[in-house]
Design a protein around this motif. Structure first.
Motif, PDB file in Angstrom:
ATOM      1  N   ARG A  15      36.414  19.719  25.607  1.00  0.00           N
ATOM      2  CA  ARG A  15      37.142  18.463  25.880  1.00  0.00           C
ATOM      3  C   ARG A  15      36.679  17.582  27.089  1.00  0.00           C
ATOM      4  N   ARG A  25      49.429  12.518  17.752  1.00  0.00           N
ATOM      5  CA  ARG A  25      49.731  11.435  18.587  1.00  0.00           C
ATOM      6  C   ARG A  25      50.059  12.220  20.098  1.00  0.00           C
ATOM      7  N   SER A  26      49.013  12.328  20.636  1.00  0.00           N
ATOM      8  CA  SER A  26      49.126  12.947  22.012  1.00  0.00           C
ATOM      9  C   SER A  26      47.946  12.513  22.823  1.00  0.00           C
ATOM     10  N   GLU A  27      48.065  12.715  24.192  1.00  0.00           N
ATOM     11  CA  GLU A  27      46.896  12.427  24.974  1.00  0.00           C
ATOM     12  C   GLU A  27      45.655  13.247  24.542  1.00  0.00           C
ATOM     13  N   VAL A  28      45.741  14.671  24.609  1.00  0.00           N
ATOM     14  CA  VAL A  28      44.800  15.440  24.001  1.00  0.00           C
ATOM     15  C   VAL A  28      44.312  15.234  22.726  1.00  0.00           C
ATOM     16  N   LEU A  51      44.678  12.342  20.876  1.00  0.00           N
ATOM     17  CA  LEU A  51      43.944  11.102  20.946  1.00  0.00           C
ATOM     18  C   LEU A  51      42.578  11.120  21.328  1.00  0.00           C
ATOM     19  N   GLN A  52      42.355  12.125  22.595  1.00  0.00           N
ATOM     20  CA  GLN A  52      40.896  12.199  23.076  1.00  0.00           C
ATOM     21  C   GLN A  52      39.978  12.753  22.211  1.00  0.00           C
TER      22      GLN A  52
END
Length: 414
Positions: free
Chosen positions: A114, A153-156, A158-159
C-alpha cells in the motif's frame, strides 16, 4: 459480450495480521456479503473475482520471487470459506455454471504494498515473475472489463481502489452505477509485545512439476482452493530462455467408471465436462493478456485426446495436463519427473501411499503439501451455526449438489 455476463470485481484491502479465520471473517464478511447479495440473479448466473491486496512475494529481483505457501493458501482458504458461508445463508449456488441464483467466485492474490507510489507517467503493463501471483499493475492490465467494481468504504479500501483505477485507466469506460462502495469490517493488526517483529514465514521455493488428483464434479470453492493452492507452488520459467521448458501442472481427474457407485451417479458430470471446467477455472488465475477477457477465456493452445487434455498458458511457460485416472495413484506412479503432490485433509493418507509406491519403484519421494479445509465452524457465531452449517455443506459438496439436481428433475425419487 453483454455487460451482465461479465465478471464483477471486489477489491479487498490488506488482510488482518496475524492471519486467522475469525479475524478474516470480521474484516471481509460484510464486503463479501454485500457483493454476493448484489450479484444474486433469479434469471441467471453471475461471476465474481475477489482480488486481495497483500505484499505476499519476497525477493529482490523480479525473476527470483518466492512466497510462503502455507500463509498464501491459508488466506485463500479463509476467503473461500467466507464466500461459502455467505452463499449458504443467501441461498446462492457456488459451482461453475451453477445457473440462476449462483455466483461463480474466484479468489486472486495481488502482490501490492500500500505504500508503493506510481509516478504520473507510469503506464501499467503485464510483467510476470516466476510465480503465479501477480502485481497490481499486471492485474489491472490483464483483468478487464467488469460488470461491477465493488470497493470497501474505508481509508485503506479507498486507497486500494483509487490506485487500481489509476492503473486500469483506459481499459474500460465505467459508468457511475458500476462503481459500488460496500461496507468493510474491522481489520486488526496486532503489534507483537515489545515491538519485536514476528518471524518471517518460511519461504517456499517453487518447483517445475506439481501434481494433484480429484473428481472435480460440479467445480465448487473446495475444488477452487485445491487448484489455486497447487498453482501457487509452480516455478514459472522465463519465456525468453533459449532452453525454456514449461512448468507442468498435472491434474488427475477420476474417470467415469470409478464414479458409477457414487450417490446420484446419473448426475455426475462427464470426464470431459469436468476437465473443461478445471481448465476454465485455471485460465482465470494463470492466463494474462492485455486484451482481457477477449483472450483469457480459453488458453492460448489446447490439445485434446480421449482422457487427456493439455493446455498451455502465459506464452507456453505453463502447461496444465489433465489426465483420466482409474486408480488412487494416477500419474504419480507413472510419471517419474514430479516434484510435489498437493492433497486435502480427506486425501492425506494418499500422499503416504503414493510415496511408498514411488519408493518401491526406486523413484524419489514427493514433497507433500496439505491444503486447509473449508470449515463453517471457523467463521460462524453460535446463533448462526446449525442451519447455516447444513447449507454450507450443501454448497461445497459435489454429492449434495448432485442431490439438488436430482430434486429439480420432475419424478425423481430420493
Amino acid at each position: 459480450m453483454p455487460r451482465d455476463e461479465l465478471p464483477s470485481l471486489l477489491l479487498l484491502p490488506f488482510p488482518p495480521d496475524p492471519l486467522s479465520r475469525s479475524l478474516l471473517n470480521t474484516a471481509y464478511r460484510p464486503s463479501i456479503t454485500a457483493a454476493l447479495s448484489r450479484l444474486k440473479r433469479p434469471n441467471g448466473a453471475s461471476k465474481l473475482t475477489v482480488a486481495v491486496e497483500c505484499p505476499i512475494l519476497h525477493g529482490q529481483f523480479l525473476r527470483s520471487k518466492t512466497l510462503s505457501w502455507t500463509e498464501a493458501q491459508a488466506l485463500v482458504a479463509g476467503i473461500y470459506t467466507i464466500i461459502s458461508v455467505v452463499s449458504a445463508q443467501l441461498g446462492i449456488g457456488t459451482e461453475i455454471d451453477g445457473g440462476p441464483n449462483s455466483v461463480d467466485a474466484t479468489v486472486v492474490l495481488i502482490d501490492h504494498n500500500r505504500n508503493k507510489r506510481f509516478t504520473e507517467d507510469f503506464r501499467p503493463a503485464i510483467e510476470t515473475n516466476n510465480t503465479t501471483v501477480i502485481d497490481l499493475a499486471t492485474f489491472a492490465s490483464a483483468y478487464h472489463p467488469w460488470n461491477y467494481i465493488f470497493h470497501v468504504r474505508s481509508e485503506v479500501g479507498l486507497q486500494f481502489y483509487q490506485t487500481y483505477l489509476k492503473l486500469a485507466e483506459g481499459r474500460q469506460t465505467l459508468l457511475q452505477e458500476q462503481l459500488i462502495p460496500v461496507e468493510g469490517g474491522i481489520t486488526m493488526n496486532v503489534v507483537p509485545q515489545g515491538n519485536i517483529p514476528r518471524p518471517t514465514p518460511a519461504r517456499t521455493p517453487g518447483v517445475p512439476v506439481v501434481c494433484l488428483g480429484g473428481t472435480f464434479d460440479y467445480l465448487h470453492p473446495g475444488h477452487k482452493l485445491l487448484l489455486t493452492a497447487a498453482a501457487l507452488l509452480l516455478k514459472v520459467p522465463r519465456k525468453d530462455d533459449a532452453n525454456m521448458q514449461p512448468c507442468t501442472y498435472i491434474i488427475g481427474i477420476t474417470g467415469d467408471e470409478l464414479l458409477k457407485n457414487k450417490k446420484y451417479a446419473e448426475f455426475v458430470q462427464s470426464w470431459e465436462t469436468r476437465a473443461r471446467n478445471v481448465i476454465l477455472f485455471l485460465s482465470r488465475i494463470l492466463e494474462l493478456s492485455e486484451r482481457g477477457w477477449k483472450d483469457t477465456q480459453q488458453p492460448q493452445r489446447v490439445e485434446e485426446r480421449d482422457g487427456d487434455v493439455k493446455a498451455w498458458f502465459r506464452d507456453g511457460t505453463i502447461l496444465v495436463h489433465c489426465v483420466r485416472i482409474q486408480d488412487p495413484f494416477g500419474p504419480t506412479i507413472t510419471v517419474e519427473n514430479v516434484d510435489a503432490l498437493v492433497v486435502s485433509g480427506e486425501t492425506r493418507s494418499g500422499g503416504k501411499a503414493v510415496n511408498d509406491k514411488r519408493a518401491e519403484q526406486g523413484w524419489k519421494t514427493l514433497e507433500v503439501f496439505e491444503v486447509d479445509v473449508l470449515d463453517a465452524e471457523d467463521v460462524l457465531e453460535e446463533k448462526e451455526s446449525t442451519k447455516t452449517e447444513d447449507n454450507f455443506s450443501a454448497k461445497i459438496s459435489s454429492s449434495a449438489i448432485r442431490q439438488q439436481r436430482a430434486l429439480a428433475r420432475p419424478g425423481t425419487k430420493i
